[in-house]
Write a protein that holds these residues in place. Structure first.
Motif, PDB file in Angstrom:
ATOM      1  N   ALA A 151       7.702   5.509   1.124  1.00  0.00           N
ATOM      2  CA  ALA A 151       8.506   4.413   0.532  1.00  0.00           C
ATOM      3  C   ALA A 151       9.866   4.952   0.110  1.00  0.00           C
ATOM      4  O   ALA A 151      10.155   5.056  -1.088  1.00  0.00           O
ATOM      5  N   PRO A 152      10.740   5.316   1.070  1.00  0.00           N
ATOM      6  CA  PRO A 152      12.024   5.938   0.713  1.00  0.00           C
ATOM      7  C   PRO A 152      12.896   5.077  -0.194  1.00  0.00           C
ATOM      8  O   PRO A 152      13.689   5.611  -0.956  1.00  0.00           O
ATOM      9  N   HIS A 153      12.724   3.767  -0.155  1.00  0.00           N
ATOM     10  CA  HIS A 153      13.542   2.901  -1.012  1.00  0.00           C
ATOM     11  C   HIS A 153      13.183   3.034  -2.487  1.00  0.00           C
ATOM     12  O   HIS A 153      13.930   2.588  -3.350  1.00  0.00           O
ATOM     13  N   LEU A 154      12.013   3.631  -2.780  1.00  0.00           N
ATOM     14  CA  LEU A 154      11.615   3.803  -4.182  1.00  0.00           C
ATOM     15  C   LEU A 154      11.827   5.233  -4.675  1.00  0.00           C
ATOM     16  O   LEU A 154      11.386   5.591  -5.771  1.00  0.00           O
ATOM     17  N   GLY A 213       0.820  -1.215   0.000  1.00  0.00           N
ATOM     18  CA  GLY A 213       0.000   0.000   0.000  1.00  0.00           C
ATOM     19  C   GLY A 213       0.852   1.262   0.000  1.00  0.00           C
ATOM     20  O   GLY A 213       0.579   2.212  -0.757  1.00  0.00           O
ATOM     21  N   HIS A 214       1.918   1.285   0.834  1.00  0.00           N
ATOM     22  CA  HIS A 214       2.753   2.479   0.928  1.00  0.00           C
ATOM     23  C   HIS A 214       3.508   2.726  -0.372  1.00  0.00           C
ATOM     24  O   HIS A 214       3.687   3.871  -0.793  1.00  0.00           O
ATOM     25  N   GLY A 254      -0.532   2.433   9.341  1.00  0.00           N
ATOM     26  CA  GLY A 254       0.800   2.049   9.829  1.00  0.00           C
ATOM     27  C   GLY A 254       1.866   1.971   8.762  1.00  0.00           C
ATOM     28  O   GLY A 254       2.845   1.246   8.907  1.00  0.00           O
ATOM     29  N   TRP A 255       1.698   2.727   7.627  1.00  0.00           N
ATOM     30  CA  TRP A 255       2.724   2.724   6.579  1.00  0.00           C
ATOM     31  C   TRP A 255       3.907   3.604   6.971  1.00  0.00           C
ATOM     32  O   TRP A 255       5.003   3.429   6.460  1.00  0.00           O
ATOM     33  N   VAL A 256       3.663   4.594   7.820  1.00  0.00           N
ATOM     34  CA  VAL A 256       4.728   5.558   8.159  1.00  0.00           C
ATOM     35  C   VAL A 256       5.401   5.130   9.450  1.00  0.00           C
ATOM     36  O   VAL A 256       4.705   4.840  10.425  1.00  0.00           O
ATOM     37  N   LEU A 276      -0.956  10.386   2.785  1.00  0.00           N
ATOM     38  CA  LEU A 276      -0.086  10.388   3.962  1.00  0.00           C
ATOM     39  C   LEU A 276      -0.904  10.132   5.241  1.00  0.00           C
ATOM     40  O   LEU A 276      -0.481   9.371   6.124  1.00  0.00           O
ATOM     41  N   SER A 277      -2.072  10.751   5.301  1.00  0.00           N
ATOM     42  CA  SER A 277      -2.948  10.538   6.468  1.00  0.00           C
ATOM     43  C   SER A 277      -3.381   9.079   6.549  1.00  0.00           C
ATOM     44  O   SER A 277      -3.386   8.471   7.622  1.00  0.00           O
ATOM     45  N   VAL A 278      -3.743   8.511   5.365  1.00  0.00           N
ATOM     46  CA  VAL A 278      -4.132   7.097   5.322  1.00  0.00           C
ATOM     47  C   VAL A 278      -2.956   6.221   5.763  1.00  0.00           C
ATOM     48  O   VAL A 278      -3.120   5.259   6.525  1.00  0.00           O
ATOM     49  N   GLY A 279      -1.760   6.607   5.296  1.00  0.00           N
ATOM     50  CA  GLY A 279      -0.555   5.867   5.670  1.00  0.00           C
ATOM     51  C   GLY A 279      -0.351   5.826   7.175  1.00  0.00           C
ATOM     52  O   GLY A 279       0.068   4.817   7.729  1.00  0.00           O
TER      53      GLY A 279
END
Lengths: 415, 108
Positions: A177-180, A152-153, A413-415, A406-409
């Motif tokens: 998703a900093p790796h992307l 999802g993230h 729990g994506w962040v 970002l809010s959904v994240g």
């Protein structure tokens, strides 16, 4: 002293030998040269593409030591060793911190805000809806990325490419998703540069010749006070609605207030020229430098390779992201043009649907494309100012879309 | 994340963007109404009233008319020049008639 041994040593330590150890880096150097050709000879958004391409070139030249993606790759902010970067990092590593810490996207937004005239949008508020409709690609690409198996993230970060807004894409991706970040930033900026090639066929396919020839009437001038109050009101409203978007919207509207207030001429001038140019150089070169062909999956602090699996730019995921980015861009254009057609129908032919494509943000290039396509079918038709309304609304729309994701994240729990 | 979840999330996301920007339209309408009325409010006369002069209302032409000759000027630059002239004169662009735009001297 053995001269032969020294020469042999020099040869073995040179990049010429190293370049063949990882073919991925050599491929990236070729890609960088192609992008430089597109920027210099073909004039595709040279202000951005030249920096991106040169950063890519520098980062892939072996032993240059300017960029160490292993310091950042696959690491969350908590895992990044900042003191190691400051001690051992190269020039591009240090500059890249501005991306990781989300400084550059916000400063770029401030510069864009100082350059933006909200007049066309304020004089025709209905054009804001086109900026909303042109976010369609964000969500279509989000769904498709999930179908392709991204998390999802990651899907949210890929989807935001459809917002056609480089700073917003970097802002959201570095959080979710900093790796992307490398492939997404390169895709976002490359497609922005390619807007004059991507959009016209879609615009032509979705509109009739009669619609493309519609001449839009001039709107009323906007009072100065309205232009001054607007950035303040939007800042209050948008940040209350989506607090996560505060850095972007806040910077954007501060830049605009510098411009419209008329009392800080020097600040306005610096923000829209010197500051924007300096940050553009830093941002473009470091975004390009993230596209390193080969990065070992795991490296020890002393530099020993633990896991040699390539997590660099040249991977299947990158190809998928490039494809999904194009899909996102195209569907955002489709959303804008289709909503333009609805507005054309609702106003009994007073709105030219071609201005809908400008809702994809990418100020002012998308508006220029609307102007050029419109003028091709009716040379006396000047859609530029009309297209600027949806164009600047698209900037706000993509920031709202990013704030929502970002809010959904945070909730999921994506962040 | 399931595909059905992503569909639902996208639906909510599109709605949020539309709601936010529709609300922005409302904010603009309020600001415009507030400040247009304020700025167009008549000032209190400080001198004796002068006889009313008949005001000729300028009726904007519908669309464009006539031909425009461009000499060493591309369409984009011409559009910018016309928009700037209209903005400086504070009149709608389609009430102006441009006959030709010519490049006089190019910077080196």
């Amino acid at each position: 002293m053995n001269i032969g041994e020294i020469i042999q040593r020099l040869w073995l330590d040179s990049g010429f030998v190293q370049i063949f150890s990882h073919w991925e880096n050599a491929v990236m150097i070729v890609i960088a040269c192609i992008l430089l050709y597109l920027a210099i000879v073909r004039g595709f958004e040279p202000l951005l593409l030249m920096g991106i391409a040169f950063g890519m070139l520098l980062a892939n030249l072996p032993l240059s030591g300017m960029m160490h993606m292993e310091f950042f790759s696959g690491k969350s902010m908590a895992e990044i060793n900042f003191s190691q970067i400051l001690r051992e990092g190269g020039l591009l590593d240090i500059l890249y911190l501005g991306v990781k810490l989300n400084i550059y996207p916000c400063l770029i937004f401030m510069g864009i805000g100082a350059m933006t005239d909200f007049g066309p949008m304020l004089s025709r508020p209905s054009s804001i809806l086109l900026g909303a409709a042109a976010q369609l690609g964000v969500y279509c690409a989000f769904i498709l990325a999930i179908v392709f198996g991204f998390g999802g993230h990651e899907a949210a970060s890929i989807g935001i490419i459809g917002g056609a807004d480089g700073p917003t894409a970097i802002f959201l991706t570095s959080k979710l998703a900093p790796h992307l970040l490398g492939p997404i930033a390169v895709a976002a900026y490359s497609y922005m540069a390619l807007i004059p090639l991507i959009q016209p066929p879609i615009m032509k396919a979705l509109t009739t010749k009669k619609e493309r020839e519609i001449v839009m009437t001039q709107t009323k001038p906007v009072p100065k006070t309205t232009k001054i109050v607007f950035p303040i009101a939007v800042t209050i409203f948008c940040i209350l609605l989506l607090p996560d978007v505060a850095p972007l919207i806040g910077s954007f509207m501060l830049g605009n207030l510098f411009r419209e207030s008329g009392v800080v001429e020097r600040l306005s001038d610096t923000t829209q020229n010197a500051l924007l140019n300096i940050v553009t150089i830093f941002l473009s070169i470091t975004v390009g430098a993230t596209s390193v062909g080969y990065i070992a999956k795991e490296i020890a602090v002393d530099g020993t390779v633990i896991d040699a699996t390539n997590v660099g730019f040249l991977s299947f995921n990158t190809i998928l992201i490039i494809f999904l980015g194009l899909f996102a861009f195209s569907f955002s254009t489709v959303g804008g043009v289709l909503f333009g057609k609805i507005m054309c129908w609702a106003t009994k032919g007073k709105v030219n649907p071609l201005i809908g494509s400008a809702g994809v943000s990418a100020v002012p290039m998308a508006a220029r494309v609307s102007q050029n396509v419109g003028a091709k079918y009716n040379p006396s038709n000047y859609l530029l100012m009309h297209a600027m309304g949806p164009n600047v609304a698209g900037v706000i729309g993509s920031a709202v879309a990013a704030g929502f994701l970002l809010s959904v994240g945070k909730v999921l729990g994506w962040v | 994340m399931q595909i059905s979840d992503s569909l639902l999330l996208s639906l909510v996301g599109v709605s949020v963007v539309f709601i936010a920007l529709v609300a922005l339209i409302a904010v603009i309408k309020v600001i415009t109404a507030l400040f247009t009325r304020k700025e167009s409010a008549p000032a209190v006369p400080v001198t004796a009233p002068v006889p009313a002069v008949p005001v000729i209302e300028m009726v904007p032409a519908v669309g464009s008319s006539g031909e425009l000759d461009l000499y060493e000027v591309d369409d984009y630059t011409a559009a910018l020049i016309m928009a700037i002239v209209a903005d400086n004169l504070k009149v709608p662009l389609n009430t102006l008639r441009f006959k030709s735009i010519r490049l006089i001297e190019e910077d080196n």
